[in-house]
Design an enzyme around this catalytic site. Structure first.
Site, PDB file in Angstrom:
ATOM      1  N   GLU A 199      40.685  43.117  41.079  1.00 56.20           N
ATOM      2  CA  GLU A 199      41.782  44.047  41.340  1.00 56.20           C
ATOM      3  C   GLU A 199      42.430  43.760  42.688  1.00 56.20           C
ATOM      4  O   GLU A 199      43.663  43.791  42.832  1.00 56.20           O
ATOM      5  CB  GLU A 199      41.243  45.476  41.301  1.00 56.20           C
ATOM      6  CG  GLU A 199      42.317  46.543  41.289  1.00 56.20           C
ATOM      7  CD  GLU A 199      41.693  47.908  41.049  1.00 56.20           C
ATOM      8  OE1 GLU A 199      41.734  48.368  39.894  1.00 56.20           O
ATOM      9  OE2 GLU A 199      41.158  48.501  41.993  1.00 56.20           O
ATOM     10  N   LEU A 200      41.612  43.464  43.688  1.00 57.09           N
ATOM     11  CA  LEU A 200      42.131  43.141  45.018  1.00 57.09           C
ATOM     12  C   LEU A 200      43.019  41.904  44.971  1.00 57.09           C
ATOM     13  O   LEU A 200      44.108  41.876  45.573  1.00 57.09           O
ATOM     14  CB  LEU A 200      40.964  42.919  45.991  1.00 57.09           C
ATOM     15  CG  LEU A 200      41.346  42.460  47.408  1.00 57.09           C
ATOM     16  CD1 LEU A 200      42.224  43.509  48.095  1.00 57.09           C
ATOM     17  CD2 LEU A 200      40.096  42.182  48.232  1.00 57.09           C
TER      18      LEU A 200
END
Length: 443
Positions: free
Chosen positions: A88-89
């Site tokens: 996600e990052l």
């Protein structure tokens, strides 16, 4: 895991904030308090409840990231223990790079140094996840953590009161959202200062109904400021809003007082309800439709007392906390109507006038110092009037020094340098044919 907003039925909506986080670390405590504060401040945060967790980031989350204005990364002790969080990052940083999203950070019980270097407890959690992944994935994650560790944000260890930190985060996010929201007004020099003064007059914390006026000479930027105010407040503070633009000359002398009141009330209700051609049968329609609503009404470019008199009872139609903003060139109209809360928009300073011309003529900065002398002189010849400076600056965009000098000489031949029609004509004649058509449409 990580992040944000409601159910599958809302994925097509835009969100103010997408938070990336490790659930067991923050969901029940810190994140729930942050979400409550955001809700109080009308900041819409994505909620990931109901999304099935897996080793790869869900497509619905990728979509939510793209549809959010601000991306918050909450870095906690076990954030890097989740491959979901790390994927996600990477997605967040790629989206920010490709589409210009704002990214901010919260270091919740971890040191930015440990995030950057994957050391300490944070590093231990990362290495456990890291060991099972490919070389390419490891490299991407290390790069992402190193990068995000350097993004400014709030650090819990710098606060002795978590509640105060949350309030500070909410204020900062609100400020960032306002900047994003007002992106279309970037070329307005001094916008923030004007809005601060007007919002102070509006006194939005007061539940009473207030009328505030903005007055000043033509071309000074009253409508632009009113538009920015409407953009900033219409959805975040008020339930309904209405921008009645360009009322100048709209008074129909063929109507009697009752007819004019009906006409303007019909226009207003049509705008508020977003229903063209809405019909009303009596003058009580305004109160019937708006009495329980918090409404923002902007009456732009009022030039006849009868327009204000036709809406004389508008403050009794609307619900608590409503605001009516009037823009006009004529201060006397405001005095006659008893509007005492007024904001005068005067001419910009010489420095501000030069900046207006610069923004339109060069978009960002001077190409070299040779233009600065011409720019200073032309801004003086425009009388520091924003409309003249914008038209003149647009007409000079991409021109060479000799062309600047030619325009300056034309302006110097005008006897009255405060004659805006002559200034605008010189600028208009310097525009390309398609630009002239656009200018006439705007004018």
């Amino acid at each position: 895991m990580a992040s944000s907003s409601s159910s599958s039925t809302t994925y097509n909506n835009r969100f103010d904030v997408f938070p990336s986080y490790h659930g067991p670390d923050v969901r029940a405590g810190f994140l729930s308090h942050l979400r409550k504060q955001f809700s109080l401040d009308k900041i819409k945060m994505f909620n990931d409840q109901g999304i099935e967790k897996s080793q790869k980031i869900a497509s619905s989350l990728k979509r939510a990231i793209r549809e959010s204005k601000i991306l918050i990364v909450i870095l906690s002790k076990n954030y890097a223990s989740s491959s979901w969080c790390l994927y996600e990052l990477v997605e967040i940083l790629e989206c920010a790079k490709a589409e210009g999203h704002v990214v901010t950070t919260i270091f919740y019980g971890v040191d930015p140094y440990d995030v950057q270097n994957q050391t300490g407890d944070f590093g231990i959690a990362f290495n456990e996840t890291f060991a099972m992944k490919t070389v390419a994935e490891r490299w991407k994650w290390r790069q992402a953590l190193t990068y995000v560790s350097k993004i400014p944000g709030e650090h819990l260890l710098n606060w002795d009161n978590e509640a105060n930190m949350i309030q500070k985060i909410a204020r900062d996010i609100s400020d960032k959202l306002n900047v994003i929201l007002l992106g279309d007004f970037d070329f307005m020099v001094g916008l923030e200062a004007h809005l601060r003064e007007i919002q102070s007059l509006l006194d939005l914390d007061d539940d009473g109904v207030k009328m505030v006026a903005i007055y000043g000479p033509p071309g000074i930027g009253k409508t632009t400021i009113a538009g920015a105010l409407h953009t900033l407040l219409s959805s975040s503070v008020f339930q309904l809003s209405c921008f009645m633009e360009n009322l100048k000359g709209s008074f129909n002398s063929g109507l009697d007082e009752y007819g004019l009141k009906m006409c303007l009330q019909k226009q207003l209700l049509s705008k508020v309800g977003n229903q063209n051609g809405m019909s009303i049968c009596h003058l009580g329609a305004g109160k019937e439709n708006l009495s329980d609503q918090k409404v923002l009404i902007i009456l732009d470019d009022v030039d006849d007392l009868k327009q204000l008199e036709a809406l004389v009872n508008v403050t009794t139609w609307v619900g608590p906390g409503s605001r009516i903003v009037v823009t006009t060139e004529n201060k006397e109209l405001l005095q006659q109507h008893g509007i005492n809360k007024t904001y005068h928009m005067g001419f910009p300073s010489s420095v501000e006038a030069l900046e207006i011309l610069r923004r339109y003529a060069f978009r960002q900065s001077y190409r070299h110092l040779g233009f600065q002398e011409f720019a200073l002189r032309i801004s003086e010849l425009c009388g520091n009037l924003p409309l003249g400076l914008r038209v003149m600056g647009s007409s000079l965009y991409g021109k060479e020094e000799n062309e600047w000098e030619e325009v300056m000489r034309k302006l110097e031949t005008i006897l009255d340098h405060r004659d805006i029609e002559q200034v605008l004509r010189v600028g208009y004649e310097s525009l390309q044919e398609n630009e002239q058509t656009l200018f006439l449409h705007i004018a």
